[in-house]
Design a protein around this motif. Structure first.
Motif, short mmCIF file in Angstrom:
data_model
loop_
_atom_site.label_atom_id
_atom_site.label_comp_id
_atom_site.label_asym_id
_atom_site.label_seq_id
_atom_site.Cartn_x
_atom_site.Cartn_y
_atom_site.Cartn_z
N LEU A 38 36.04 40.80 41.81
CA LEU A 38 35.66 41.91 40.39
C LEU A 38 36.01 43.01 40.90
CD1 LEU A 38 32.55 40.31 40.10
CD2 LEU A 38 34.43 39.00 38.86
N LYS A 41 38.64 45.40 37.98
CA LYS A 41 38.36 44.57 36.55
C LYS A 41 37.61 45.57 36.46
CE LYS A 41 38.98 39.86 38.11
NZ LYS A 41 38.70 38.56 37.44
N ALA A 43 34.56 46.85 33.55
CA ALA A 43 33.27 46.27 33.39
C ALA A 43 33.46 45.69 32.08
CB ALA A 43 32.48 47.09 33.95
N ASP A 45 35.68 44.38 29.82
CA ASP A 45 35.73 42.99 30.33
C ASP A 45 34.49 41.54 30.74
OD1 ASP A 45 37.82 43.32 28.39
OD2 ASP A 45 38.84 43.86 30.64
N LEU A 46 34.23 41.92 31.96
CA LEU A 46 33.11 41.43 32.79
C LEU A 46 32.30 41.06 31.92
CD1 LEU A 46 33.48 42.97 36.57
CD2 LEU A 46 34.73 40.63 36.12
N THR A 293 34.42 50.86 36.35
CA THR A 293 34.58 49.08 37.06
C THR A 293 33.30 48.91 36.47
OG1 THR A 293 35.22 49.85 38.74
CG2 THR A 293 36.96 49.82 37.55
N LEU A 294 32.63 47.34 37.41
CA LEU A 294 32.01 47.48 38.14
C LEU A 294 30.92 48.38 39.26
CD1 LEU A 294 29.56 44.91 37.94
CD2 LEU A 294 30.93 43.25 40.13
N LEU A 305 25.39 40.26 37.21
CA LEU A 305 26.40 39.71 36.21
C LEU A 305 26.91 38.05 37.12
CD1 LEU A 305 29.53 40.39 33.88
CD2 LEU A 305 30.68 41.05 36.60
N GLN A 306 26.23 38.32 37.67
CA GLN A 306 26.57 36.83 38.65
C GLN A 306 25.56 35.78 39.03
OE1 GLN A 306 27.21 38.23 43.17
NE2 GLN A 306 29.13 37.48 42.45
#
Length: 308
Positions: A38, A41, A43, A45-46, A293-294, A305-306
């Motif tokens: 991750l 990437k 954030a 989009d996540l 980003t994350l 998120l997870q």
């Protein structure tokens, strides 16, 4: 060392280890690093890819423009006095306090002449976080947009909610209200701002000036109405961090007073803008804005998120 002394020592070590493990489970990932898959990437989009909320207690983390929410609840698509709009965006999620607030405000709106309730725009995504379009804030499940279009038909179909649009109540570059404005807007905004959970409400400057001219009696609620760019076809409600939510970063409170002079200054500056500051020809060009980003978000957002 005698065995009788070893046993209590072992008990202390085991108890401490178990306590640490329990603490780690309760505060899942204040220490958790961003997984390599991750890392880097965007954030938006996540979080934009998450179709449902995390299976965790409801809690906002971070700030309104850099955060996330665990255990968000979904505002029902339709209820007594409200309809959630643009359902295809899947942004009708928020903290339970926000959903409760909107349900109560809808009941008040349904009592206004000419209104059957309110049309509610974006809240947050299922797990909050940055969005792919439309907002810089709305990331902790504590923000909501209320359309200026008076609630009429409270039985709109899903396709209808994608087609119809709200209306503007401003004119002259947002410095004054137009013919769509009625006293009911003042009553609705007063009700919206009078709830003690509200931190502030963003509205176009001319709307604030209009209410400053006509509001009577207790005017303390006007303090929470803050002039801001746009916001002529909706108003943006922001709740304060709920009590006991230590992971939520509060915004500074509005300045003292009713804020009417500030709103008039906004209007004056729009109509008669000050001259722009001269630019240094040798200054480097501004860097393009980098997407979050994350790793830019609070550490707890990794777990949010997870989570399943």
């Amino acid at each position: 060392m005698r065995l009788s002394r070893l046993i209590p020592l072992a008990t202390i070590l085991v108890t401490t280890l178990v306590g640490c493990m329990a603490s780690d489970r309760a505060d899942t990932v204040t220490r958790q690093a961003v997984p390599p898959e991750l890392s880097g990437k965007e954030a938006r989009d996540l979080f934009g890819a998450m179709p449902f909320a995390s299976s965790q207690p409801s809690q906002p983390f971070g700030s309104y423009a850099k955060g996330c929410i665990s255990g968000a609840v979904q505002l029902p698509e339709t209820g007594p006095g409200w309809q959630a709009m643009r359902l295809s965006r899947n942004r009708n999620w928020g903290h339970p306090e926000l959903v409760d607030y909107l349900e109560k405000l809808a009941g008040q709106a349904a009592q206004l002449p000419g209104w059957n309730g309110i049309y509610i725009g974006d809240l947050s995504q299922p797990r909050g976080g940055p969005m792919r379009s439309g907002h810089a804030s709305h990331q902790m499940g504590l923000d909501a947009d209320i359309w200026m279009l008076p609630g009429g038909n409270m039985s709109l179909s899903r396709p209808d909610r994608e087609r119809i649009s709200t209306i503007s109540v401003a004119r002259n570059r947002n410095t004054a209200v137009n013919g769509n404005w009625t006293p009911q807007y003042t009553e609705l905004l007063k009700a919206a701002a009078s709830d003690p959970r509200v931190e502030r409400i963003f509205l176009f400057p001319g709307g604030k000036v209009q209410m400053c001219k006509t509001a009577t009696g207790d005017r303390s609620w006007l303090r929470k109405i803050r002039p801001w760019y746009g916001h002529d076809d909706h108003f943006h409600v922001r709740l304060a961090c709920p009590r006991g939510m230590s992971g939520c970063t509060p915004q500074n409170p509005p300045p003292p007073g009713d804020g009417c002079d500030e709103a008039q200054t906004w209007v004056n500056n729009i109509l008669n803008p000050p001259p722009p500051k001269p630019r240094d020809p040798n200054a480097p060009p501004p860097k393009p804005k980098r997407q979050l980003t994350l790793a830019d978000l609070p550490a707890q957002c990794v777990s949010v998120l997870q989570s399943r």
